[in-house]
Design an enzyme around this catalytic site. Sequence first.
Site, PDB file in Angstrom:
ATOM      1  N   HIS A 199     -12.413 -40.868  19.523  1.00  0.00           N
ATOM      2  CA  HIS A 199     -11.266 -39.962  19.440  1.00  0.00           C
ATOM      3  C   HIS A 199     -10.000 -40.684  18.994  1.00  0.00           C
ATOM      4  O   HIS A 199      -8.889 -40.180  19.189  1.00  0.00           O
ATOM      5  CB  HIS A 199     -10.999 -39.309  20.807  1.00  0.00           C
ATOM      6  CG  HIS A 199     -12.095 -38.432  21.304  1.00  0.00           C
ATOM      7  ND1 HIS A 199     -13.272 -38.932  21.794  1.00  0.00           N
ATOM      8  CD2 HIS A 199     -12.187 -37.085  21.386  1.00  0.00           C
ATOM      9  CE1 HIS A 199     -14.058 -37.930  22.169  1.00  0.00           C
ATOM     10  NE2 HIS A 199     -13.424 -36.794  21.920  1.00  0.00           N
ATOM     11  N   ALA A 249     -18.013 -26.644  16.934  1.00  0.00           N
ATOM     12  CA  ALA A 249     -19.093 -26.708  15.947  1.00  0.00           C
ATOM     13  C   ALA A 249     -18.478 -27.074  14.604  1.00  0.00           C
ATOM     14  O   ALA A 249     -18.243 -26.214  13.753  1.00  0.00           O
ATOM     15  CB  ALA A 249     -19.826 -25.374  15.878  1.00  0.00           C
ATOM     16  N   GLU A 250     -18.228 -28.376  14.422  1.00  0.00           N
ATOM     17  CA  GLU A 250     -17.475 -28.828  13.264  1.00  0.00           C
ATOM     18  C   GLU A 250     -18.155 -28.506  11.935  1.00  0.00           C
ATOM     19  O   GLU A 250     -17.486 -28.156  10.949  1.00  0.00           O
ATOM     20  CB  GLU A 250     -17.202 -30.329  13.371  1.00  0.00           C
ATOM     21  CG  GLU A 250     -16.199 -30.705  14.445  1.00  0.00           C
ATOM     22  CD  GLU A 250     -16.796 -30.718  15.849  1.00  0.00           C
ATOM     23  OE1 GLU A 250     -16.022 -30.741  16.826  1.00  0.00           O
ATOM     24  OE2 GLU A 250     -18.048 -30.723  15.950  1.00  0.00           O
ATOM     25  N   GLN A 265     -10.332 -30.807  15.883  1.00  0.00           N
ATOM     26  CA  GLN A 265      -9.433 -31.208  16.964  1.00  0.00           C
ATOM     27  C   GLN A 265      -9.076 -32.690  16.925  1.00  0.00           C
ATOM     28  O   GLN A 265      -7.950 -33.082  17.211  1.00  0.00           O
ATOM     29  CB  GLN A 265     -10.084 -30.853  18.302  1.00  0.00           C
ATOM     30  CG  GLN A 265      -9.151 -30.877  19.473  1.00  0.00           C
ATOM     31  CD  GLN A 265      -9.836 -30.277  20.691  1.00  0.00           C
ATOM     32  OE1 GLN A 265     -10.677 -30.926  21.304  1.00  0.00           O
ATOM     33  NE2 GLN A 265      -9.486 -29.048  21.031  1.00  0.00           N
ATOM     34  N   PHE A 269     -14.081 -36.223  14.404  1.00  0.00           N
ATOM     35  CA  PHE A 269     -15.152 -35.225  14.390  1.00  0.00           C
ATOM     36  C   PHE A 269     -15.585 -34.866  12.974  1.00  0.00           C
ATOM     37  O   PHE A 269     -16.567 -34.146  12.779  1.00  0.00           O
ATOM     38  CB  PHE A 269     -14.712 -33.961  15.125  1.00  0.00           C
ATOM     39  CG  PHE A 269     -14.367 -34.170  16.584  1.00  0.00           C
ATOM     40  CD1 PHE A 269     -14.666 -35.362  17.233  1.00  0.00           C
ATOM     41  CD2 PHE A 269     -13.738 -33.166  17.308  1.00  0.00           C
ATOM     42  CE1 PHE A 269     -14.341 -35.554  18.567  1.00  0.00           C
ATOM     43  CE2 PHE A 269     -13.419 -33.346  18.639  1.00  0.00           C
ATOM     44  CZ  PHE A 269     -13.717 -34.549  19.274  1.00  0.00           C
TER      45      PHE A 269
END
Length: 337
Positions: free
Chosen positions: A141, A70-71, A94, A98
């Site tokens: 990513h 839950a950024e 991570q 994000f």
Amino acid sequence: MMTISTNAGEVKVKTLNMRQAIIEALTEEMERDPSTVLFGEDVGKFGGVFGATKGLHEKFGNRVFDTPIAETTIVAAALGMAISGGMRPIPELQFGDFVGVAFDEVFHKLGKWRWMHGGQMEVPVTLRLPIGIAGGAGPEHSQSPQALFMHAPGLQICVPSTPADAKGLLKSAIRENNPVLFFEHKVLYDVKGEVPEGEYLIPLGKADIKREGSDVTIIATALQVQTALNAAKSLAKQGVEAEVVDPRTLAPLDMETILNSVRKTGRVLIVHEEPTTGGSGAEISAQIQEEALFDLHAPIKRIGSPDVPIAQSIYLEQFYRPSEEQIIDVVNELMEY
């Protein structure tokens, strides 16, 4: 263990990779200041998806903890801890990509709230963000989004390229009373270098000349500093001496060091893994032509990633990252002027 001579005298150094240098910086700062806390996705018992927080949960207990995926909440919690809890949070997302999920909290809140409240609060948040193309992680990513935040007043942006820079910049960032975005290229985690022991700080806003040269200035960030240095070795065999300048921080941006190099060489190539359009190179280029246009012997050149989403394919993704061969070709073009 060995020592090197610096302006501060003899300094003990050891060989670490960038992952180890980051862990060392985090360890030293958490030991020094009990108000520091580290949290994010899998940073606790797992030690981080890239191993950059390994062993810290065991050493510091509940000061190092995992969060849900839950950024927005991660960044918002860090902001709240800083402005009302008297804490010095070090959240990690991570993957740097994000940050888009938490864009409102980063772009609108972290950098602006101190000023929106008349300077009554400090926001000592260091947001760690792994970036870059590495092993087929795909378009969500593998990005390098740091240039987005050069357009966000109030945020400071660190982009280390060596283990020593990672340690010195991270320690300074954690002690900074304003928010810092700390971008770590995933490929660099395994790159080794000499790192000073103990109290080693690099001031934010101070570029570094990684290689002296007289014919062309190559301004590079993150992994591309290593690529530029390799290209410079090859160019030297052709009789071309390239100076490699690493800004280290994009905000504040040390234009004094950059301009001094440009005025010396008269030729400029800017290299980064960010998309070419609107990348940090565009801003650096604009400032160079504003301040040193008549010192240039050739047009300013840029090499970045193409303006398309990064491929999932391990083979195809390599075509997005600037290469040593590209740098050599463009420098040779510049030398023709």
